[in-house]
Design an enzyme around this catalytic site. Structure first.
Site, PDB file in Angstrom:
ATOM      1  N   ASP A 118      16.958   0.011   4.248  1.00 46.84           N
ATOM      2  CA  ASP A 118      16.419  -0.708   3.098  1.00 46.84           C
ATOM      3  C   ASP A 118      17.127  -0.162   1.861  1.00 46.84           C
ATOM      4  OD1 ASP A 118      15.068  -2.446   1.525  1.00 46.84           O
ATOM      5  OD2 ASP A 118      13.066  -1.834   2.119  1.00 46.84           O
TER       6      ASP A 118
HETATM    7  C1  BGC Z   1      12.975  -4.400  -0.110  1.00 45.62           C
HETATM    8  C2  BGC Z   1      13.459  -5.195   1.074  1.00 45.62           C
HETATM    9  C3  BGC Z   1      14.537  -6.166   0.640  1.00 45.62           C
HETATM   10  C4  BGC Z   1      15.652  -5.395  -0.028  1.00 45.62           C
HETATM   11  C5  BGC Z   1      16.801  -6.271  -0.470  1.00 45.62           C
HETATM   12  C6  BGC Z   1      14.126  -3.776  -0.883  1.00 45.62           C
HETATM   13  O1  BGC Z   1      13.695  -3.195  -2.060  1.00 45.62           O
HETATM   14  O2  BGC Z   1      12.104  -3.391   0.342  1.00 45.62           O
HETATM   15  O3  BGC Z   1      12.386  -5.870   1.652  1.00 45.62           O
HETATM   16  O4  BGC Z   1      15.001  -6.877   1.742  1.00 45.62           O
HETATM   17  O5  BGC Z   1      15.124  -4.732  -1.163  1.00 45.62           O
HETATM   18  O6  BGC Z   1      16.452  -7.079  -1.514  1.00 45.62           O
END
Ligand code: BGC
Length: 790
Positions: free
Chosen positions: A309
């Protein structure tokens, strides 16, 4: 985000005519991915693997690490763009994928740099959070779960994939399948609520929808979007509901409740898994070789790739398990994280780690191999521009059929919470309707939290929906009342006046879309701001003026429309308001769908995918709790309860009303006794006993009455959303298989234990018929224990 084009034909399509829509649930057939399905998923083909081997042999270590590097785009006046210097990095082979960059034409340009100007000409992947639609926005996932209609949910994901791939995207970071039992956690809006069975159904449906079919078979079609199940694992268990917080779970709860929806996605062939930000009992996911090795790859046989993530690898430093970025990178790769999202940790440090022998080159190679195989499976090595067709982009952007389907999905997601004295549906031949409330004309909130490229100006609010539904002959007055979450009282008087003048009132209350979703936890889930004051003022004004408008016995109808991304604690509203509908955030067609329900063009049939507590202090409260040795009993002081609250929730899991009524009878089991390993048929008659057609979600729960470990009081193991006409009786049949009866025993084996079981069938988790059967024979072991959590 800046809008790109919005032709008049599309504008007209925003208003699909009600008459064109089927009255109740239509049979949903998901459009297949454009190419015919292959027998073997291209993702795992031997040819793809050989191809990846041959490319790997040509690569320098830096080029390999480049494939593991995912870079974020930046917003600009003309849409998302690569950051300064990005093209040079592509040329140097230092970027393998982008996130948040799209556009058939723009991504074609970047693909050209990668495949014509870099040494090895390896194409790029473009990823984005296409969570509930790309440009056409569908209901937020929590709302879609309320439809209890996996075929519908699959269909929405399919259309979102068609639209997203037409914009040059290959890959989405969805579905998010984190079970959440604490509605303070804002990201509850992105998942399917509290139940592992419902969550698993939605998880698999969305993977199939995005990827264009089951088992990753359609990957390679130009409209198949690679899915990512996230956030692995148990991100929704954040302590206190505070986003990113630590998770404390027993292994049993992890396996029983939190892991099933991820496993369902893997079984459906999901291409990617995303790690979660949280730690579980001290092990951050991004450093957990147990999660990605033992569970994901060994136990579940996952063969796709793992992405971190955003920044999750370098966060191993504040977690306190890595001293610096170099150590964090090593931990991440060792845990099994293949792609580093937006962190630059791998690109900055893995080279040195391999050269100094701190990490084997083979680990890098196998991660790169997975990335190359995926690119090969998409056909990008044969034609890097397969997803760059501007004509397709134009054809599918806000396509009329997408808007119609978005409206159908939105109607199915609406839950009728209360309807005293048949307040709803409202009459369209009313003289004056007041639409009141801070969210009534909030376009941004109607779209929901992860609206991708959705544009607020292409969205219908409740106000717009009501106006369109009643036409010019009805006077619609609008008063904002109070803001959502400040103490500003200036609008209350106008709201009172509007309520007094009108013959019917629609009061739209709740939360803005930014009050749930990422980093948007709330310590209180009561109605924010002065909205309760507003509701009191409107209800008082409505009551006072009623006698002058209609007869004393027919109070002026007031319908509350809730908009929110989590359960709200609204005991007073639930007591005082004559009618309440839960509309969540429904996307592009929010207002049209709400109006369909308000005026009876559609009979609501959604059910709550999550328990609604009476007050915040009642959290955690969920239907599938254990019984305890002292279950709540108001007649006995020494039982498990609060002194100042009833033990029941405000609205239970699975609850939802209809404009018609359903009567359940003849619950029948095919046998009173089965051997462990056998299955059983359950049938029930469901009569539409009211005066109009409607949908009902028939729910099946079980409990192992006496087991080696304490079982939940009931567990959902089946559901069917059925449509029936007034007066019709439908016999609904379920099959209970050994998997539905299984539990994790004390050794954590998955077993069916002999003994008596209770079957519950009904209209919600607390309104059921019951029957019993017995499982005979020895304990049946379905699966050996997983390795111990570490
Ligand atoms: C979130 C994810 C997301 C990623 C990309 C992160 O902050 O937790 O769910 O897919 O950002 O945008």
């Amino acid at each position: 985000m800046k809008r790109k084009f919005f032709p008049a034909a599309i504008a007209a399509a925003l208003w699909p005519s009600v008459s064109a829509l089927p009255a109740q649930t239509p049979a949903v057939v998901a459009p297949a991915a454009i190419q015919t399905q292959a027998r073997e998923s291209p993702l795992f083909s031997a040819r793809g693997s050989q191809f990846a081997d041959s490319v790997l042999k040509l690569m320098t270590l830096d080029e390999k690490i480049g494939q593991l590097n995912q870079s974020p785009g930046e917003g600009s006046q003309t849409g998302p763009r690569v950051p300064v210097g990005g093209e040079a990095l592509i040329r140097a082979g230092r970027i393998g994928s982008f996130l948040g960059i799209w556009g058939a034409d723009y991504t074609r340009g970047l693909q050209r740099v990668a495949t014509q100007e870099s040494r090895l000409r390896i194409p790029l992947l473009f990823a984005m959070d296409v969570i509930h639609g790309f440009r056409t926005i569908y209901p937020v996932p929590l709302a879609e779960a309320a439809s209890f209609d996996p075929a519908r949910v699959e269909f929405s994901a399919r259309q979102a994939a068609v639209e997203a791939t037409a914009h040059g995207l290959h890959w989405t970071f969805a579905p998010m399948v984190d079970i959440a039992r604490d509605p303070r956690w804002g990201r509850i809006v992105e998942g399917a609520g509290e139940d592992p069975y419902l969550g698993s159904s939605m998880s698999a449906a969305r993977v199939r929808g995005f990827q264009g079919g089951d088992s990753a078979l359609s990957i390679g079609a130009p409209d198949a979007l690679l899915a990512t199940v996230k956030h692995f694992a148990a991100y929704g268990g954040a302590e206190g509901g505070r986003d990113y917080n630590s998770v404390e779970l027993t292994e049993r709860t992890l396996w029983e409740t939190y892991l099933p929806p991820y496993e369902a996605a893997v079984r459906a062939g999901v291409a990617f898994v995303m790690a979660s930000f949280n730690d579980i009992g001290g092990t951050p996911s991004h450093a957990s070789d147990w999660l990605f090795g033992d569970v994901l790859r060994q136990r579940w046989g996952f063969r796709g790739a793992v992405v971190s993530d955003w920044g999750g690898i370098s966060e191993l430093i504040p977690h306190g398990v890595a001293a610096n970025r170099g150590e964090a990178g090593i931990l991440g790769l060792r845990a099994g994280i293949d792609i580093d999202m937006s962190d630059n940790v791998y690109i900055d440090s893995l080279g040195a780690a391999v050269r100094s022998g701190k990490i084997p080159q083979a680990l890098v190679d196998s991660a790169v191999h997975r990335v190359l195989r995926i690119k090969y499976a998409l056909g990008l090595f044969q034609d890097p521009y397969r997803f760059n067709d501007v004509a397709r982009e134009r054809r599918y952007t806000l396509a009329a059929e997408h808007l119609v389907a978005s409206r159908l999905a939105a109607r199915e997601a609406i839950v009728l919470l209360k309807n005293s004295s048949k307040t709803l549906p409202l009459r369209k031949d009313t003289h004056t309707i007041a639409v009141i409330g801070p969210l009534a004309d909030d376009r941004r909130s109607s779209l929901g939290g992860w609206a991708a490229d959705g544009h607020p100006d292409e969205t219908l609010t409740v106000l717009a929906g009501v106006r369109a539904a009643v036409g010019p002959s009805v006077k619609v007055i609008y008063a904002r009342g109070s803001p959502v979450d400040t103490a500003d009282t200036t609008g209350l008087a106008a709201a009172r006046d509007a309520a007094a003048q009108a013959d019917a009132i629609v009061l739209v209350l709740g939360e803005t879309e930014s009050m749930s979703s990422e980093a948007s936890s709330r310590s209180s889930i009561e109605l924010p701001g002065l909205q309760l004051e507003l509701a009191r003022a409107v209800l008082r004004a409505a009551r006072r003026s009623t006698a002058f408008v209609q007869t004393d016995t027919t109070p002026k109808p007031v319908a509350v429309v809730l908009m929110n991304g989590r359960p709200l604690a609204i005991p007073e509203l639930a007591r005082e308001a004559p009618a309440i509908i839960e509309s969540w955030f429904l996307g592009s067609q929010h207002g049209a769908a709400v109006a369909d329900v308000l005026f009876g063009d559609y009979n609501p049939g959604g059910k709550l995918p999550v328990t609604f507590p009476r007050v915040t202090g009642q959290i955690p409260i969920y239907y599938n709790h254990r019984n305890t040795g002292r279950p709540s009993d108001t007649a006995n002081h020494y039982t498990s309860k609060y002194l100042d609250l009833p033990s029941s929730p405000l609205f239970p899991f699975g609850y939802g009303l209809s404009y018609t009524t359903f009567a359940y009878s003849n619950l029948h089991l095919s046998s009173a006794t089965i051997a462990a390993g056998d299955s059983l048929e359950v049938s029930v008659d469901v009569k539409n006993s009211g005066d109009r057609g409607g949908d009902e979600v028939v729910q099946l729960y079980v409990r192992d009455d006496v087991a080696s470990v304490e079982e939940p009081v009931k567990r959902l193991v089946g559901f069917q959303r059925i449509a029936s006409r007034a007066g019709d009786t439908r016999t609904v049949t379920f099959r209970i298989r050994p998997q539905s009866l299984a539990l994790y025993d004390r050794q954590m084996r998955r077993v069916v234990e002999p003994g008596t079981f209770t079957v519950f069938v009904g209209t919600s988790s607390d309104d059921v018929l019951t029957a019993h059967f017995t499982v005979t024979g020895d304990v049946l072991v379905l699966a050996s224990p997983p390795t111990r959590f570490r």
